[in-house]
Design a protein around this motif. Structure first.
Motif, PDB file in Angstrom:
ATOM      1  N   PHE A 189       0.816  -1.219   0.000  1.00  0.00           N
ATOM      2  CA  PHE A 189       0.000   0.000   0.000  1.00  0.00           C
ATOM      3  C   PHE A 189       0.850   1.269   0.000  1.00  0.00           C
ATOM      4  N   GLN A 190       2.144   1.101   0.186  1.00  0.00           N
ATOM      5  CA  GLN A 190       3.048   2.239   0.005  1.00  0.00           C
ATOM      6  C   GLN A 190       3.155   2.592  -1.475  1.00  0.00           C
ATOM      7  N   LEU A 191       2.934   1.607  -2.334  1.00  0.00           N
ATOM      8  CA  LEU A 191       3.042   1.817  -3.773  1.00  0.00           C
ATOM      9  C   LEU A 191       1.740   2.350  -4.364  1.00  0.00           C
ATOM     10  N   TYR A 192       0.623   1.898  -3.802  1.00  0.00           N
ATOM     11  CA  TYR A 192      -0.680   2.340  -4.309  1.00  0.00           C
ATOM     12  C   TYR A 192      -1.733   2.027  -3.248  1.00  0.00           C
ATOM     13  N   TYR A 193      -2.678   2.956  -3.105  1.00  0.00           N
ATOM     14  CA  TYR A 193      -3.788   2.687  -2.192  1.00  0.00           C
ATOM     15  C   TYR A 193      -5.097   3.220  -2.760  1.00  0.00           C
ATOM     16  N   SER A 194      -6.119   2.403  -2.644  1.00  0.00           N
ATOM     17  CA  SER A 194      -7.513   2.811  -2.790  1.00  0.00           C
ATOM     18  C   SER A 194      -8.317   1.826  -1.969  1.00  0.00           C
ATOM     19  N   ASP A 195      -9.507   2.211  -1.568  1.00  0.00           N
ATOM     20  CA  ASP A 195     -10.332   1.303  -0.778  1.00  0.00           C
ATOM     21  C   ASP A 195     -10.651   0.036  -1.558  1.00  0.00           C
ATOM     22  N   THR A 196     -10.854   0.177  -2.853  1.00  0.00           N
ATOM     23  CA  THR A 196     -11.138  -0.995  -3.683  1.00  0.00           C
ATOM     24  C   THR A 196      -9.941  -1.936  -3.732  1.00  0.00           C
ATOM     25  N   PHE A 197      -8.738  -1.358  -3.825  1.00  0.00           N
ATOM     26  CA  PHE A 197      -7.528  -2.176  -3.856  1.00  0.00           C
ATOM     27  C   PHE A 197      -7.339  -2.901  -2.528  1.00  0.00           C
ATOM     28  N   PHE A 198      -7.551  -2.200  -1.405  1.00  0.00           N
ATOM     29  CA  PHE A 198      -7.427  -2.850  -0.101  1.00  0.00           C
ATOM     30  C   PHE A 198      -8.422  -3.993   0.016  1.00  0.00           C
ATOM     31  N   ALA A 199      -9.672  -3.761  -0.370  1.00  0.00           N
ATOM     32  CA  ALA A 199     -10.679  -4.815  -0.306  1.00  0.00           C
ATOM     33  C   ALA A 199     -10.254  -6.016  -1.147  1.00  0.00           C
ATOM     34  N   SER A 200      -9.680  -5.764  -2.327  1.00  0.00           N
ATOM     35  CA  SER A 200      -9.223  -6.859  -3.187  1.00  0.00           C
ATOM     36  C   SER A 200      -8.124  -7.665  -2.503  1.00  0.00           C
ATOM     37  N   VAL A 201      -7.180  -6.967  -1.879  1.00  0.00           N
ATOM     38  CA  VAL A 201      -6.100  -7.648  -1.162  1.00  0.00           C
ATOM     39  C   VAL A 201      -6.666  -8.518  -0.040  1.00  0.00           C
ATOM     40  N   ALA A 202      -7.589  -7.961   0.736  1.00  0.00           N
ATOM     41  CA  ALA A 202      -8.152  -8.711   1.854  1.00  0.00           C
ATOM     42  C   ALA A 202      -8.920  -9.947   1.369  1.00  0.00           C
ATOM     43  N   TRP A 203      -9.708  -9.801   0.322  1.00  0.00           N
ATOM     44  CA  TRP A 203     -10.493 -10.942  -0.166  1.00  0.00           C
ATOM     45  C   TRP A 203      -9.625 -11.962  -0.895  1.00  0.00           C
ATOM     46  N   ILE A 204      -8.538 -11.526  -1.521  1.00  0.00           N
ATOM     47  CA  ILE A 204      -7.581 -12.489  -2.070  1.00  0.00           C
ATOM     48  C   ILE A 204      -6.968 -13.302  -0.929  1.00  0.00           C
ATOM     49  N   GLY A 205      -6.658 -12.610   0.179  1.00  0.00           N
ATOM     50  CA  GLY A 205      -6.144 -13.318   1.353  1.00  0.00           C
ATOM     51  C   GLY A 205      -7.129 -14.343   1.874  1.00  0.00           C
ATOM     52  N   VAL A 206      -8.414 -13.983   1.911  1.00  0.00           N
ATOM     53  CA  VAL A 206      -9.453 -14.931   2.334  1.00  0.00           C
ATOM     54  C   VAL A 206      -9.467 -16.142   1.403  1.00  0.00           C
ATOM     55  N   ALA A 207      -9.420 -15.882   0.085  1.00  0.00           N
ATOM     56  CA  ALA A 207      -9.505 -16.963  -0.898  1.00  0.00           C
ATOM     57  C   ALA A 207      -8.308 -17.908  -0.805  1.00  0.00           C
ATOM     58  N   VAL A 208      -7.099 -17.352  -0.725  1.00  0.00           N
ATOM     59  CA  VAL A 208      -5.899 -18.187  -0.641  1.00  0.00           C
ATOM     60  C   VAL A 208      -5.895 -18.985   0.665  1.00  0.00           C
ATOM     61  N   SER A 209      -6.322 -18.353   1.741  1.00  0.00           N
ATOM     62  CA  SER A 209      -6.392 -19.057   3.028  1.00  0.00           C
ATOM     63  C   SER A 209      -7.382 -20.210   2.957  1.00  0.00           C
ATOM     64  N   ALA A 210      -8.507 -19.990   2.288  1.00  0.00           N
ATOM     65  CA  ALA A 210      -9.501 -21.053   2.137  1.00  0.00           C
ATOM     66  C   ALA A 210      -8.933 -22.218   1.329  1.00  0.00           C
ATOM     67  N   VAL A 211      -8.168 -21.909   0.291  1.00  0.00           N
ATOM     68  CA  VAL A 211      -7.519 -22.954  -0.502  1.00  0.00           C
ATOM     69  C   VAL A 211      -6.595 -23.793   0.387  1.00  0.00           C
ATOM     70  N   LEU A 212      -5.852 -23.131   1.265  1.00  0.00           N
ATOM     71  CA  LEU A 212      -4.933 -23.840   2.164  1.00  0.00           C
ATOM     72  C   LEU A 212      -5.683 -24.636   3.220  1.00  0.00           C
TER      73      LEU A 212
END
Length: 480
Positions: free
Chosen positions: A65-88
């Motif tokens: 987020f030092q490189l780029y930030y928007s609320d949409t980008f943060f939400a995408s990062v968080a939900w990608i984390g949810v998805a990858v965690s679910a895969v694991l």
């Protein structure tokens, strides 16, 4: 040089259990971030990330987020984390190659690191660093068809030792009540967020409270040394820690701290305690063995300051000595609050303030408020605002940066902020005035509970915020 020592098939089952449990906690952590970030850290949040990264350089807070930030980008990062965690959690990468295993386990670590490093006070808890430190080591455990690398297992034991022993030492050096065994006369009542059984734990006979403290000292100051003993002693030590952590789970809400401690302890259980027969296991390639040894050497070098901290008279609690949270120091409740205070936020729709003004309380999801509301179980889910409200009741230094902005958001009926609450007394309408008062809370006695049905008794003791209204520029203006 022989490599037979490098992996141990006796820990195959515990490695898989550890990975599944850790992935589940990652999932919870990312879900918390996805659900709460907009009000706390979003572009229009209480402590906006864009303002933070504008004044704090990358080297001090490494984050994507030092490189780029928007609320949409943060939400995408968080939900990608949810998805990858679910895969694991589902084990969908169990049969993948070693390279895929490394990359997939690195993804949640990198993403959560990025969130924590810009999370400011909302992410200042010890369990954030613990999840990152443990998650870093998990990257190097390998896929399901490979036996657990012994150096990584030893590093996990080192984490568990520092976690437990550090907590024990901070108690001995801290509040006198840990030494005279009376801390739990108060702790179940005054802890940040009591759970459904905390009222009952508080009313246990005082000799049992002393026994709880003795058990805590035994588990944190003596048992950790057995982790480095041969099996089955190490496994038995881990089981003792697991039982102790389960006791803490049912007596309070400490986010995923206790669950993560249990997860790390599971990695110490071998085939004596988890008698599962592994399938045929592959041998790790030379490059992976060298990589694990390099990581081990790095962790040992970085362990110098945390290890020295354990024996220091000025022991730090929950502190990271490196920006990536690779090796940290832990500890909790070196001092115990003997009296519980709560900040109660109230507002009114009346156009003018008078002595007869009727005020209505905002109700939070987890922290005490309504006297008749039975405390709920939320852990391992973390209600960040509720926890910080407990700190705000201790001292204004914990809330100077966000309590006034919170009042302004409530006066503006900000939807993202209201979603963090259990009940908005105005159903989305803007109140005209808002104030915050400080109350002393205590659990009801059994007789008081039978007579009234209340779980709490409270009395006002002061003011946390003056009554105010929203000015033309969107900031609160004092009305008294």
């Amino acid at each position: 040089m022989g490599w037979a020592w490098f992996t141990d098939p006796d820990y195959w089952a515990s490695k898989l259990a550890f990975q599944r449990m850790l992935a589940a906690l990652y999932l919870v952590a990312f879900l918390v971030a996805a659900n709460q970030f907009r009000a706390l850290l979003g572009a229009r949040g209480l402590l906006p990330i864009p303002k933070f990264v504008a004044r704090v350089p990358f080297r001090r807070a490494p984050s994507i987020f030092q490189l780029y930030y928007s609320d949409t980008f943060f939400a995408s990062v968080a939900w990608i984390g949810v998805a990858v965690s679910a895969v694991l959690v589902l084990g969908l990468t169990d049969s993948a190659s070693l390279w895929v295993s490394l990359v997939v386990w690195a993804v949640p670590w990198v993403l959560y690191q990025s969130i924590v490093n810009v999370g400011q006070i909302w992410y200042s808890f010890g369990w954030e660093s613990l999840l990152l430190e443990t998650g870093f080591l998990a990257i190097f455990l390998g896929p399901a068809d490979m036996a657990a690398p012994v150096p990584v297992l030893w590093l996990l034991l080192w984490v568990l030792f520092r976690l437990e022993f550090g907590a024990g030492m901070i108690k001995l050096r801290g509040d006198r009540c840990w030494r005279d065994l009376t801390c739990l006369y108060y702790h179940h009542e005054t802890q940040p967020m009591p759970g459904p059984l905390s009222w009952y734990f508080h009313h246990l006979p005082k000799p049992l409270h002393k026994a709880e403290v003795l058990a805590s000292h035994f588990t944190q100051l003596i048992v950790p040394f057995a982790l480095f003993a041969p099996q089955p002693a190490a496994g038995i030590a881990a089981l003792i820690m697991i039982v102790t952590q389960l006791w803490l789970v049912i007596s309070g809400n400490f986010s995923w701290l206790n669950f993560l401690t249990i997860t790390i302890a599971v990695s110490a259980l071998d085939s004596h305690l988890l008698p599962f027969t592994p399938p045929p296991l592959t041998e790790p390639p030379l490059w992976f063995r060298v990589l694990v040894l390099a990581v081990t050497a790095l962790v040992l070098v970085l362990s110098y300051r945390p290890a020295r901290n354990l024996i220091s008279r000025s022991q730090l609690m929950n502190y990271s000595f490196d920006r990536l949270h690779l090796v940290n120091t832990y500890g909790a409740f070196g001092s115990i609050t003997k009296t519980r205070h709560e900040v109660i936020i109230e507002a009114t729709e009346e156009p003018e303030l008078t002595p007869d003004t009727v005020w209505h309380e905002y109700e939070f999801k987890g922290k005490p408020g309504n006297l008749r509301r039975w405390p709920r179980q939320f852990a391992p889910y973390h209600l960040r605002l509720d926890w910080l409200m407990w700190f705000a009741s201790l001292s204004s230094q914990y809330s100077d940066s966000w309590l006034q902005p919170l009042a302004e958001k409530l006066l503006a009926a900000d939807r993202a902020t209201l979603k963090l609450l259990r009940r908005d007394p105005f159903d989305g309408r803007r109140p005209t005035y808002l104030r915050a008062r400080l109350f002393r809370y205590r659990f009801t006695t059994p007789q008081e509970h039978r007579e009234t049905g209340d779980w709490w008794v409270r009395e006002p003791v002061g003011r946390a915020l003056k009554a105010g209204r929203l000015g033309p520029d969107g900031t609160a203006v004092a009305a008294e």
